[in-house]
Design an enzyme around this catalytic site. Structure first.
Site, PDB file in Angstrom:
ATOM      1  N   ASP A  28     -29.513 -20.544  45.168  1.00 62.43           N
ATOM      2  CA  ASP A  28     -28.798 -19.306  44.856  1.00 62.43           C
ATOM      3  C   ASP A  28     -29.361 -18.199  45.738  1.00 62.43           C
ATOM      4  OD1 ASP A  28     -27.413 -17.222  43.820  1.00 62.43           O
ATOM      5  OD2 ASP A  28     -28.234 -17.362  41.787  1.00 62.43           O
TER       6      ASP A  28
ATOM      7  N   GLY B  69     -18.995 -26.733  54.420  1.00 64.74           N
ATOM      8  CA  GLY B  69     -19.674 -26.978  55.690  1.00 64.74           C
ATOM      9  C   GLY B  69     -18.812 -26.798  56.914  1.00 64.74           C
TER      10      GLY B  69
ATOM     11  N   LYS C 213     -17.388 -11.711  55.000  1.00 60.73           N
ATOM     12  CA  LYS C 213     -16.047 -11.525  54.451  1.00 60.73           C
ATOM     13  C   LYS C 213     -16.096 -10.453  53.367  1.00 60.73           C
ATOM     14  CE  LYS C 213     -14.349 -14.728  51.741  1.00 60.73           C
ATOM     15  NZ  LYS C 213     -13.743 -16.000  51.322  1.00 60.73           N
TER      16      LYS C 213
END
Length: 833
Positions: free
Chosen positions: A93, A57, A158
């Site tokens: 998911d 978080g 990323k």
């Protein structure tokens, strides 16, 4: 070769890790998003944000901080996310349809402006597989982002550098206007991660499913070779058997193999070797093992190691044969006969050996002494720079010594020996502690090992507090000296001279006279003959003492040096009751000095108070009455201004209901704890550093500071009235002067020259003698000598200033006597026309 250093976990605890701990972020990755936002500023205007793979978080905290108020932030991850303020956390998911449904429920009809992705798969297999899984996860995140991103939105993800990186960049360029790759400073250099910032989502009506399919995107492209029709065919030269060879199986002899210089070619040509008559000497040799005999029987089935064994055996046999062929050429080594030494030679050798040994010992001593001096110099340097506190050293012990009470006395002696440069006060405290430990030596054996370690930590912390207390006392001494200099009449230049004189050489401690503490001054004060006949009263007496009201002044006097000669000259006076006016004056003066010297209490105030309570409440028969707490008056220091700003800002938060409720909710945080039984050094450190952040922005602080400055710059009522009266009188005077000047101009009897002189005299107000500028008298510094001058300033010393003042007073009295004598004489003489 040196062993490769193993990477430890503590090597990953860099400054961003500790900054995240201090600022309350859940991971150091929060600073990556902060630095990316500082470069591209995509969170400042975003109203909705979707954070994929958001656990724990940290990025959600940054988004909540930098996005506008009432923004919608949704975080998704496989791992449950602890609640983040103003954020929604989902445990799903991102590759499933259920995740899309839950995100739609959370967003309702909203479209997100920013989609963040900082996820990574479980690492640990081969690098190629890890890089592919990361690229596949990024493609799934992009697929989810295309469903919820608005037109012109941002996508930050990323990516690992690898073979699939270019394929991902190709897909990003198909869906976004601008794509940039960057690596923020908080990302480790050893890490292969980079961040791709995609700006301006095109939001096409239909997206080709192949663009978001990992099988198609990451498929290896095989280049099709072009067929060269005009290429010439090369004819292969086939090699046959040797000429005249009728048998393919060949055998060789060991004797030929040992004598041959081309043994590698023999191993390739022959299928086996046999021991012939000439090779009997080799067969009977000890190096000819049964394994060698079996290996030479079939050479075509041998491997590399077997061939190496045969080659090694062949070289040994060749050397053995050469030794047998040339026995006369061997040189036998005969040991040299030792010459017998005489007594004198033995004595000389012994003396030389002794000299060499003594020189070696002396060299070792010099080297050890040099090393010890270097260590002492470094240790002293650390103490001067406050990089090292005496006694703050962790002894390295074995596990057996650590968990046993044996040898405690030797351990204490080692500590004293290691810190031989500790001050005398610290030695006194250590000796007293050691005496107490010796008295209770029988009970110390019953102490638990953990308690012993805690005691050692407490002792080290006491030494640390003594160090801080001494530094605070030095600062207080400098402040008191400044006040003394100000009371004697020195100006600001003299104060700077005193400070420079004190700070010029801080190492010359022995040349400075130590200021007496409060107990020594009080004992010296009460030992005087003036208090010889005073009767002491117990605290339980009903009659009140009038001297009790003067305790505040006594505390102030403790900080000043007492002149014994003045006390002896004074006559003892009877105790007189103090009036109400004197009481209020004394208490006000005490409150001012207290606010001046105790504005910033140190950590040692509590310890000093405890020490005073332990010493008792009486000094040589006099009872110490506890002083009532005085109100600390406000000052104009920067710290008080900061407190005012914080108080005013919190007051503005309390006006509105929502901000007031948010402020109350923020008070329940991780900084609010009430654990008991914690050590002092831990609680002190927590109170100093572990504090909640005040919800103040820079703009709010500047606005409040501006308002406070406007209020402070506003003059008080009396000053404003005085300025108005002065302005009114000046206006009246100027009006009267203008009337007189106009009357002079209108006078026909005066010439122009007389008119100009009269007007000039009228506006000047006085003659030129009174308008002559006066010299300003200055007291010379200690570094300068008094002397005359023709400039604006006249430099004098104290003696000259007093002489000038006396001379002026004398001239004034002489003038008054002359004026009185003139008035007594009758007026006469010619009257001027």
């Amino acid at each position: 070769m040196g062993q490769k250093k193993k990477k430890l976990a503590k090597g990953r605890l860099d400054k961003f890790y500790y900054m995240a701990k201090e600022q309350g972020y859940r991971s150091r990755a929060a600073f990556k998003l902060i630095q990316l936002n500082k470069k591209y500023n995509f969170l400042g205007t975003a109203k909705a944000c979707l954070d994929l793979c958001a656990a724990p978080g940290g990025w959600m905290q940054v988004a909540s901080k930098y996005m506008p108020v009432q923004s919608l932030i949704v975080g998704v991850d496989l791992v449950p996310i602890r609640q983040v303020r103003n954020c929604i956390g989902l445990t799903e998911d991102i590759t499933t349809q259920k995740c899309r449904t839950e995100i739609k429920k959370a967003l309702k009809t909203w479209k997100v402006d920013v989609c963040l992705h900082d996820g990574a798969p479980n690492m640990g297999t081969s690098w190629v597989q890890d890089a592919y899984q990361q690229a596949e996860l990024t493609l799934h995140a992009l697929k989810l982002a295309t469903e919820f991103l608005t037109t012109g939105g941002w996508f930050v993800t990323k990516v690992f550098r690898g073979s699939d990186y270019n394929s991902l960049i190709w897909v990003f360029n198909k869906l976004f206007k601008k794509v940039e790759s960057t690596k923020p400073p908080s990302s480790r250099n050893a890490s292969a991660e980079i961040f791709v910032v995609c700006q301006g989502f095109l939001n096409p009506k239909r997206i080709d499913p192949k663009l978001l399919d990992p099988k198609f995107v990451f498929k290896e492209i095989q280049e099709v070779k072009k067929v060269d029709v005009l290429s010439e065919k090369k004819k292969v030269n086939r090699a046959g058997y040797e000429d005249g060879v009728t048998v393919l199986y060949k055998k060789g002899f060991i004797s030929d193999f040992v004598n041959s210089n081309e043994h590698l070619q023999d191993l390739a040509n022959f299928n086996a070797f046999e021991f012939d008559e000439a090779a009997k000497i080799f067969e009977q040799h000890e190096l000819t093992t049964p394994e060698i005999k079996e290996l030479v029987k079939d050479l075509k089935v041998l491997n590399k190691n077997d061939f190496q064994k045969i080659i090694k055996w062949k070289k040994a046999m060749a050397a053995y044969k050469e030794k047998l062929d040339n026995p006369d050429e061997e040189e036998t080594e005969k040991p040299e006969e030792k010459k017998e030494l005489t007594a004198e030679e033995m004595e000389e050798n012994l003396q030389e050996e002794m000299k060499e040994y003594l020189a070696l010992v002396e060299k070792k001593k010099r080297k050890e002494k040099k090393r010890q001096n270097e260590l002492k110099r470094k240790h002293q340097r650390k103490i001067e720079l406050t990089m090292h506190i005496p006694g703050d050293k962790i002894e390295e012990t074995t596990d057996g010594d650590l968990y046993s009470m044996k040898g405690k006395d030797e351990f204490d002696e080692d500590i004293v020996a290691d810190h031989s440069d500790i001050s005398s006060d610290e030695f006194d405290s250590d000796d007293s502690d050691d005496d107490d430990d010796d008295d209770n030596n029988g009970d110390s054996k019953l102490i638990d090992d953990d308690e012993y370690l805690e005691q050692q930590l407490d002792e080290q912390y006491k030494l640390y507090q003594q160090r801080i207390r001494k530094k605070a006392a030095k600062l207080d001494d400098v402040k008191v000296k400044k006040d003394k200099i100000g009371q004697d009449g020195y100006n600001e230049d003299d104060e700077e001279f005193v400070e420079e004189q004190e700070e010029s050489n801080p190492l010359l401690v022995g040349n400075k006279r130590k200021e007496p503490d409060a107990q020594a001054v009080s004992s010296l004060f009460f030992d005087n003959e003036l208090f010889g006949g005073v009767e002491y009263r117990n605290p339980g007496d009903s009659e009140s003492e009038p001297e009790q009201d003067g305790d505040d002044d006594q505390d102030d006097e403790n900080n000043k040096p007492i002149d014994i000669s003045k006390l002896k000259k004074q006559k003892p006076q009877a105790a007189q009751p103090i009036t109400k006016k004197q009481k209020t004056t004394n208490s006000a003066e005490f409150g001012k000095q207290k606010s001046k010297y105790q504005k910033n209490p140190t950590l040692d105030d509590k310890d000093d108070q405890d020490d005073d309570d332990d010493k008792g409440n009486s000094i040589k028969g006099f009872e110490e009455v506890p002083v009532q707490e005085e109100v600390e008056y406000e000052s104009d220091s920067d710290e008080d201004i900061d407190d005012k700003i914080k108080t005013k800002a919190l007051g503005e938060f309390l006006i509105r209901k929502k901000s007031r409720q948010d402020l109350i909710d923020d008070s329940f945080n991780k900084y609010a704890f009430n654990d008991t039984g914690l050590p002092n050094w831990f609680t002190d450190d927590e109170n100093r550093h572990n504090k909640a952040q005040t919800p103040l922005t820079k703009e709010m602080v500047d606005e409040i500071r501006r308002k406070i400055k406007e209020i402070d710059d506003r003059p008080i009522k009396k000053i404003a009235e005085a300025k108005a009266r002065k302005k009114y009188r000046l206006g009246k005077k100027m009006e009267k002067t203008r009337d007189k000047a106009s009357s002079i101009v209108d006078n026909p009897e005066m010439s122009n020259r007389e008119k100009s002189k009269a007007i000039e005299k009228l506006y000047s107000g006085t003659d030129k003698k009174n308008m002559k500028p006066k010299k300003i008298i200055m007291i010379a510094k200690k570094s300068k000598t008094a002397g005359g001058g023709t400039g604006k300033y006249k430099i004098v010393d104290k003696r000259m200033k007093k002489d000038l003042r006396a001379q002026k007073n004398k001239l004034k009295t002489v003038g008054r006597s002359k004026d009185s004598s003139k008035k007594s004489k009758p007026s006469g003489g010619k009257n001027k026309k």
